[in-house]
Design an enzyme around this catalytic site. Structure first.
Site, PDB file in Angstrom:
ATOM      1  N   THR A   7      -0.822  52.727   5.522  1.00  6.55           N
ATOM      2  CA  THR A   7      -1.818  53.535   4.825  1.00  6.55           C
ATOM      3  C   THR A   7      -1.829  54.970   5.300  1.00  6.55           C
ATOM      4  OG1 THR A   7      -4.060  53.480   4.005  1.00  6.55           O
ATOM      5  CG2 THR A   7      -3.805  53.250   6.352  1.00  6.55           C
ATOM      6  N   GLY A 163       2.600  60.458   0.726  1.00  5.20           N
ATOM      7  CA  GLY A 163       3.209  59.398  -0.073  1.00  5.20           C
ATOM      8  C   GLY A 163       4.653  59.675  -0.444  1.00  5.20           C
ATOM      9  N   CYS A 166       6.209  59.041   3.534  1.00  6.48           N
ATOM     10  CA  CYS A 166       5.955  57.788   4.268  1.00  6.48           C
ATOM     11  C   CYS A 166       6.141  56.579   3.355  1.00  6.48           C
ATOM     12  CB  CYS A 166       4.532  57.812   4.835  1.00  6.48           C
ATOM     13  SG  CYS A 166       4.075  56.286   5.668  1.00  6.48           S
ATOM     14  N   THR A 169       2.964  54.462   2.359  1.00  8.09           N
ATOM     15  CA  THR A 169       1.889  55.161   1.646  1.00  8.09           C
ATOM     16  C   THR A 169       2.312  55.338   0.197  1.00  8.09           C
ATOM     17  OG1 THR A 169       1.276  56.362   3.656  1.00  8.09           O
ATOM     18  CG2 THR A 169       0.544  57.307   1.577  1.00  8.09           C
TER      19      THR A 169
END
EC number: 3.4.25.2
Length: 180
Positions: A7, A163, A166, A169
């Site tokens: 996350t 995002g 990663c 994410t």
């Protein structure tokens, strides 16, 4: 403390506004299990916003405990955070929970860790936790320093950049916002 996979949570303050946003990906090992999890919540009659990084079940347990502390201390964020951190550190069952919380009200923004730490961010109420946290923090810092964008736009852009980089994410974002 280890940065948890799965996350990215970002919080920014600008003016009288505070926003916490998070992505929606839940991963089990190298598999995406869910893409639309809601990791950001309103607590204490909508006066506190919070996001979590870490195990989902652990985070819900911590949200419940934190909300109980908010009720006990009449919504005083710092006091409730310190009491939760104490419990988290000393309670045998809680000690095993693996999560980080980012919490905010109209006055304060805090990170609460399982080590018993309550950390107030240095600059602009900027908090970035989780696997994409370093990417999001870098992006948000640059945007805070070089633009007049509102807090929500900064959080959204920071989450998007995290995002893009990663693998834990995604781009399914949720936001909670408090206006002062």
């Amino acid at each position: 403390m280890e940065q948890y996979r799965g996350t990215t949570i970002v919080s920014v303050r600008r003016g009288n506004n505070v926003v916490i946003g998070g992505d929606g990906q839940v991963s089990l090992g190298n598999t995406v299990m869910k893409g639309n999890a809601r990791k950001v919540r309103r607590l204490f009659h909508g006066k506190v916003i919070a996001g979590f990084a870490g195990g989902t079940a652990d985070a819900f347990t911590l949200f419940e405990r934190f909300e109980a502390q908010l009720e006990k201390h009449q919504g005083h964020l710092v006091r409730a955070a310190v009491e939760l951190a104490k419990d988290w550190r000393t309670d045998r069952a809680l000690r095993r929970l693996e999560a980080l919380l980012a919490v905010a009200d109209k006055e304060s923004s805090l990170i609460i860790t399982g080590n018993g730490d309550v950390i107030e961010p240095e600059k602009d109420g900027l908090i970035a936790i989780g696997s994409g946290g370093p990417f999001a923090q870098s992006a948000a810092t640059a945007l805070l320093d070089n633009t007049d964008l509102p807090a929500r736009d900064i959080v959204a852009k920071a989450l998007t950049i995290a995002g893009d980089i990663c693998i834990y994410t995604n781009h399914n974002h949720t936001f909670e916002e408090l206006d002062g």
